[in-house]
Scaffold this motif. Sequence first.
Motif, short mmCIF file in Angstrom:
data_model
loop_
_atom_site.label_atom_id
_atom_site.label_comp_id
_atom_site.label_asym_id
_atom_site.label_seq_id
_atom_site.Cartn_x
_atom_site.Cartn_y
_atom_site.Cartn_z
N ASN A 13 0.54 -1.67 -0.11
CA ASN A 13 -0.26 -0.66 0.05
C ASN A 13 0.67 0.64 0.25
O ASN A 13 0.79 2.76 -0.50
N GLY A 14 2.04 1.41 0.55
CA GLY A 14 2.88 1.99 0.89
C GLY A 14 1.97 3.80 1.29
O GLY A 14 2.67 4.81 0.92
N SER A 15 1.64 3.32 2.30
CA SER A 15 1.00 4.99 3.25
C SER A 15 1.97 5.56 3.39
O SER A 15 2.51 6.78 4.64
N LEU A 17 5.72 4.90 3.13
CA LEU A 17 6.84 5.37 2.29
C LEU A 17 5.72 7.02 1.70
O LEU A 17 6.39 8.01 1.76
N ALA A 92 9.86 0.62 4.93
CA ALA A 92 8.32 0.72 5.06
C ALA A 92 7.25 0.48 4.52
O ALA A 92 7.11 0.05 3.42
N GLY A 93 6.69 -1.23 5.55
CA GLY A 93 6.16 -2.10 5.08
C GLY A 93 6.53 -2.93 3.87
O GLY A 93 6.33 -3.62 2.92
N MET A 95 7.59 -6.20 3.02
CA MET A 95 7.13 -8.22 3.94
C MET A 95 8.43 -8.72 3.21
O MET A 95 7.76 -9.85 2.88
N LEU A 111 9.93 -0.83 10.74
CA LEU A 111 8.56 -0.24 11.41
C LEU A 111 7.49 -1.18 11.72
O LEU A 111 7.84 -1.90 10.76
N PRO A 113 4.08 -3.08 13.51
CA PRO A 113 2.97 -3.01 14.55
C PRO A 113 2.75 -2.79 15.78
O PRO A 113 1.19 -3.63 15.70
N ILE A 125 -0.96 -7.08 14.17
CA ILE A 125 -2.05 -6.06 14.46
C ILE A 125 -3.06 -7.26 15.10
O ILE A 125 -3.82 -7.02 15.94
N GLU A 177 2.11 5.08 13.37
CA GLU A 177 2.77 4.64 12.62
C GLU A 177 3.57 5.56 11.76
O GLU A 177 4.43 6.29 11.32
C1 GRF Z 1 2.43 -1.25 8.65
O1 GRF Z 1 1.22 -1.70 9.55
C2 GRF Z 1 3.65 -1.59 8.57
O2 GRF Z 1 4.52 -1.26 10.17
C3 GRF Z 1 3.98 -2.78 8.85
O3 GRF Z 1 3.04 -3.40 7.65
C4 GRF Z 1 2.48 -2.19 7.18
C5 GRF Z 1 2.63 -1.33 6.44
O4 GRF Z 1 1.43 -0.42 5.62
N1 GRF Z 1 5.24 -3.74 7.99
P1 GRF Z 1 1.99 0.60 4.34
O5 GRF Z 1 2.22 -0.24 3.44
O6 GRF Z 1 3.17 1.63 4.77
O7 GRF Z 1 0.11 1.25 4.35
#
Ligand code: GRF
Length: 191
Positions: A13-15, A17, A92-93, A95, A111, A113, A125, A177
């Motif tokens: 998703n990259g929120s 980022l 940043a996310g 995975m 990062l 959660p 989460i 975050e």
């Molecule tokens: C975040 O909740 C981060 O902690 C986890 O993956 C998610 C990434 O979200 N590792 P986004 O892609 O930055 O929206």
Amino acid sequence: MFIKKIAILFSGNGSNLENILQKVHNRVFNGIKIECALLICNKKDAFGIERAKKFGLETMIIENNKFQNREEFDKKLVEVIKKANVDLVILAGFMRILTPIFTNRIKAINLHPSILPLFKGANAIKESFESGMMLGGVSVHYVSEELDGGKLIKQRAFERTRDMSLDEWEEQIHKIEHELLSEAIIEILCG
Ligand code: GRF
């Protein structure tokens, strides 16, 4: 002006980022400009790639499934990151589980959660929500060989409200975050 360069790695998703690009990229803190010099994504359809375009930034796609094993993928990441000559790498996310090929050579922060060391792994989460704990939270830590196990840099917690739903829990986590990661980057690079 003194410039410090970062690379951001993401998967979806990259929120986070987008948040870093908004709050940190090309901005000056204590006389030091932070510049995002490299974006890497391991999924070619990740929404974060579109988010980066709004900032005029192209993302390098390095798909993990094109590599034979984790080590080969990590070697490629290290090669590209070393070439970009960055001061800090931000996960940043992102995975992916990283091997020592990456963790021994690259200074990176991640990062996560939850309030580490509680709820390591990809389902933090949901697991933290279902634990019934009255506190949830977010951690930023250095990346080490141990998954979600490196030295902590920053943590912030929130209190569970009465009848809080999983969606509300998750919303709180993302809100924190979006504060915590950019704060950590600025502290590390511009002290
Ligand atoms: C975040 O909740 C981060 O902690 C986890 O993956 C998610 C990434 O979200 N590792 P986004 O892609 O930055 O929206």
